[in-house]
Design a protein around this motif. Structure first.
Motif, short mmCIF file in Angstrom:
data_model
loop_
_atom_site.label_atom_id
_atom_site.label_comp_id
_atom_site.label_asym_id
_atom_site.label_seq_id
_atom_site.Cartn_x
_atom_site.Cartn_y
_atom_site.Cartn_z
N UNK A 53 4.88 -7.53 -4.25
CA UNK A 53 5.67 -6.80 -3.27
C UNK A 53 4.87 -5.74 -2.54
N UNK A 54 3.70 -5.39 -3.06
CA UNK A 54 2.88 -4.35 -2.43
C UNK A 54 1.68 -4.96 -1.72
N UNK A 55 1.11 -4.20 -0.83
CA UNK A 55 -0.04 -4.67 -0.06
C UNK A 55 -1.24 -4.93 -0.96
N UNK A 56 -1.46 -4.05 -1.94
CA UNK A 56 -2.61 -4.20 -2.83
C UNK A 56 -2.53 -5.49 -3.65
N UNK A 57 -1.34 -5.80 -4.16
CA UNK A 57 -1.16 -7.02 -4.95
C UNK A 57 -1.40 -8.26 -4.11
N UNK A 58 -0.81 -8.28 -2.92
CA UNK A 58 -0.98 -9.46 -2.05
C UNK A 58 -2.43 -9.62 -1.62
N UNK A 59 -3.08 -8.51 -1.29
CA UNK A 59 -4.48 -8.58 -0.85
C UNK A 59 -5.39 -9.03 -1.99
N UNK A 60 -5.10 -8.61 -3.21
CA UNK A 60 -5.91 -9.00 -4.36
C UNK A 60 -5.83 -10.51 -4.59
N UNK A 61 -4.62 -11.04 -4.58
CA UNK A 61 -4.44 -12.48 -4.77
C UNK A 61 -5.03 -13.26 -3.60
N UNK A 62 -4.86 -12.76 -2.39
CA UNK A 62 -5.39 -13.44 -1.21
C UNK A 62 -6.91 -13.49 -1.24
N UNK A 63 -7.55 -12.41 -1.70
CA UNK A 63 -9.01 -12.39 -1.79
C UNK A 63 -9.52 -13.47 -2.75
N UNK A 64 -8.89 -13.56 -3.92
CA UNK A 64 -9.31 -14.56 -4.90
C UNK A 64 -9.05 -15.97 -4.37
#
Length: 370
Positions: free
Chosen positions: A8-19
């Motif tokens: 739900x947060x930007x950091x979580x989505x960005x972390x998964x998207x990076x991987x």
């Protein structure tokens, strides 16, 4: 302060998207490499001359063809496994709000970068053999201008570069996630420092068991695909060990979570016995068997040493967790960190106002401090 839902947060989505992006690019590079080699190298013809001082004819020719064919297959399979495993660990860490597991993912990503760099060298060993170059047109075994090796080398080099760049982005987002998940342990075990320390060791133990699984699978995959032949006793023993080790890891995880002393004791003893597997390093370098491991010796050595150190760390942390049994942490272990009450304005107003007819200190509904 409430914790946002998963992704739900930007950091979580960005972390998964990076991987995810990193995994797609790296697997594409490895897949292109594998496709080019499979398209040009005719593994059905025994047309390579082998150094007689190393491998006896015709065994040497047969072994050489098998190693050249299977080294890249193993490389692709290991990378696919590693990327899927890393993505699973990332989702799991975000679901559990587990900072320790996120740090473990960073370390795993560094190891993945080392593995990718090693594969550049090992692929060259498997593909480029100047001793068997028959003529300049033999592009499958020579490394000169216009050769197969020269065409696939850029794709192999790109992989560790992409992984390194992704690691820097992951480091940035994990710093954000650390601030976001900072109260997770407090939510589970409260403010008691001793309970917090015990719970952290429990988290480390579970995280180590997951990485033990990957290292064991990686070593086993390389042995079964590249090195061992099906008509040997070692092949059968290796296959039989797979379910045994997997059951051991699962039971150990259940034992440390449920505080089952009998199963935990058996698991610790078996871990200590499994350390004897380090003898495999001797076979990698023995004159009588070293040629079998020529194209995978570097990665097998790294995997074996890392697996040994991880298993040793798991044993030590397991002893510490065992000593914490029956000290009040069981309920905190069983309770799911990811299961939290929903936050609403109604619950906030109820918390601030005492109910009618209640005598004493007003008690509001439980809320997540995270």
């Amino acid at each position: 302060m409430a914790v946002e839902p998963l992704l739900a947060t930007r950091a979580q989505r960005a972390f998964i998207l990076t991987i995810s992006i990193q995994a797609i690019v790296v697997l594409a590079m490895v897949g292109i490499t594998f496709g080019k080699v499979r398209g040009e190298v005719d593994f059905s013809q025994a047309r390579y001359r082998v150094r007689i001082r190393i491998l006896a004819f015709p065994t040497g020719v047969k072994l050489l063809r098998r190693l050249k064919n299977q080294t890249l297959s193993c490389y692709l399979a290991l990378f696919a496994l590693a990327e899927i495993f890393e993505l699973f660990m990332a989702f799991d860490a975000l679901r559990l709000r587990n900072i320790i597991q996120l740090v473990g993912i960073l370390a795993f990503h560094l190891a993945l970068m080392v593995f990718a760099a090693l594969q550049v060298h090992q692929t060259r060993i498997a593909l480029v053999m100047s001793e068997v170059c028959i003529n300049a047109l033999d592009t499958s075994t020579c490394g000169g201008n216009g050769s197969l090796w020269q065409r696939i080398e850029p794709f192999l080099v790109v992989a560790p570069c992409i992984i390194a760049a992704a690691w820097l982005f992951m480091l940035f987002w994990i710093k954000r996630l650390y601030a976001e998940f900072g109260w997770a342990i407090f939510h589970v075990v409260g403010a008691n420092p001793k309970m917090k320390t015990m719970y952290q060791y429990y988290q480390i133990m579970i995280c180590l068991l997951k990485f033990d699984f990957f290292c064991f699978t990686g070593v086993t995959m390389q042995l079964l695909i590249v090195v061992l032949t099906r008509d040997t006793a070692e092949f059968g023993v290796t296959v039989a060990a797979i379910p045994v080790v997997l059951v051991l890891l699962v039971l150990c995880g259940i034992a440390v979570q449920r505080e089952i002393k009998t199963i935990m004791s058996i698991s610790l003893v078996l871990m200590l016995a499994a350390e004897s597997y380090l003898y495999k390093l001797v076979r990698f370098y023995q004159p009588s068997s070293r040629d079998e491991y020529e194209t995978t010796r570097a990665t097998l050595t790294v995997f074996t040493i890392v697996a040994f150190l991880l298993l040793l760390a798991t044993f030590v942390v397991g002893i510490r967790c065992f000593s914490d049994f029956d000290r009040g942490l069981l309920n905190s272990k069983i309770r799911s960190v990811s299961t939290r009450p929903k936050y609403s304005k109604a619950s906030t107003s109820e918390m601030s106002e005492p109910k009618q007819g209640y005598q004493g200190v007003p008690i509001g509904p439980r809320m997540s401090i995270e």
